[in-house]
Design an enzyme around this catalytic site. Structure first.
Site, PDB file in Angstrom:
ATOM      1  N   ASP A  65       0.806  -1.139  -0.396  1.00 22.37           N
ATOM      2  CA  ASP A  65       0.092  -0.106  -0.259  1.00 22.37           C
ATOM      3  C   ASP A  65       0.426   1.508  -0.096  1.00 22.37           C
ATOM      4  O   ASP A  65       1.719   1.376   0.371  1.00 22.37           O
ATOM      5  CB  ASP A  65      -0.539  -0.523   1.381  1.00 22.37           C
ATOM      6  CG  ASP A  65      -1.678   0.049   1.170  1.00 22.37           C
ATOM      7  OD1 ASP A  65      -2.577   0.091  -0.348  1.00 22.37           O
ATOM      8  OD2 ASP A  65      -3.171   0.824   2.254  1.00 22.37           O
ATOM      9  N   HIS A 187       9.077  -9.362   6.810  1.00 29.95           N
ATOM     10  CA  HIS A 187       8.172  -7.918   6.283  1.00 29.95           C
ATOM     11  C   HIS A 187       9.850  -7.162   6.530  1.00 29.95           C
ATOM     12  O   HIS A 187      10.050  -7.567   8.359  1.00 29.95           O
ATOM     13  CB  HIS A 187       7.621  -7.974   6.623  1.00 29.95           C
ATOM     14  CG  HIS A 187       7.228  -6.110   5.726  1.00 29.95           C
ATOM     15  ND1 HIS A 187       7.318  -4.595   6.212  1.00 29.95           N
ATOM     16  CD2 HIS A 187       6.496  -5.891   4.601  1.00 29.95           C
ATOM     17  CE1 HIS A 187       7.309  -3.938   5.141  1.00 29.95           C
ATOM     18  NE2 HIS A 187       5.908  -4.284   5.070  1.00 29.95           N
TER      19      HIS A 187
END
Length: 220
Positions: A65, A187
């Site tokens: 995003d 991540h």
């Protein structure tokens, strides 16, 4: 809203822009810009493609995003303009580069220098409402960016895909592993970087692979 995208990508993705889902998506995005605060600025929605032409791709890094804070998003995954404080995930990326390659941490978070060398910094969703993370997920952007990944897999060879986190790793099924090199890790977020992103050595592994394929390495 018409897709103002770099010409090599426009050629490769022509049929995608004509599909009903994309026409619906662009109309929804156009209305969102008229009725609320949306990032990045409209002219930067396809900025990742502008800086990394289809013919020049060496590496693909997949984000989820755009940043949803004021002035942060400029169309490149993980990247922010020079005037914006470097986000925590990118700081962790820089730390891993320093530990992996011995390179000093840059003073800013603008990754255009990577993109200009052939690193496609691709967010799965290309727009977001201010201060509402994930607000444009499910609108159709994911279908479009999946098509981008599939096109790269089908039409190119010897591309390095860096898939960080569960979401990015889920895209692995679209990539032909006989033609490309895939590296996965947790991540780089402060919540998960210590679980294996630190120490993954993706940046040295990427350059080793590129050199083996007679492709110039990335100056990280």
């Amino acid at each position: 809203m018409k897709a103002q995208i770099e010409k090599t990508w426009k050629t490769m993705l022509t049929t995608e822009f004509e599909q009903k889902y994309f026409l619906t998506l662009t109309e929804k995005v156009r209305k969102a810009y008229l009725t609320s605060v949306v990032y990045p600025p409209p002219k930067l929605i396809f900025n990742a493609f502008e800086h990394c032409h289809f013919n020049n791709i060496k590496v693909v890094i997949i984000g989820q995003d755009p940043y949803h804070g004021l002035g942060q998003a400029h169309g490149l995954a993980f990247s922010v303009p020079e005037s914006v404080k470097t986000p925590p995930s990118l700081l962790n990326i820089y730390k891993e580069i320093r530990n992996d390659l011995g390179i000093d941490v840059p003073a800013d978070g603008n990754l255009e220098r990577w993109a200009n060398q052939g690193v496609l910094l691709l967010n799965a969703t290309l727009t977001v409402e201010a201060n509402l993370a994930g607000s444009h997920q499910g609108w159709g952007w994911e279908k479009f960016t999946d098509a981008v990944i599939q096109t790269i897999s089908d039409k190119k060879e010897h591309i390095v895909f860096l898939l960080w986190g569960a979401y990015a790793s889920s895209k692995r099924v679209m990539i032909d592993e006989n033609k490309h090199f895939i590296l996965t890790a947790p991540h780089p977020s402060p919540l998960s970087a210590h679980r294996g992103f630190f120490g993954c050595k993706h940046f040295s592994q990427t350059n080793k692979y590129l050199i083996e394929k007679n492709i110039s390495p990335v100056i990280w």
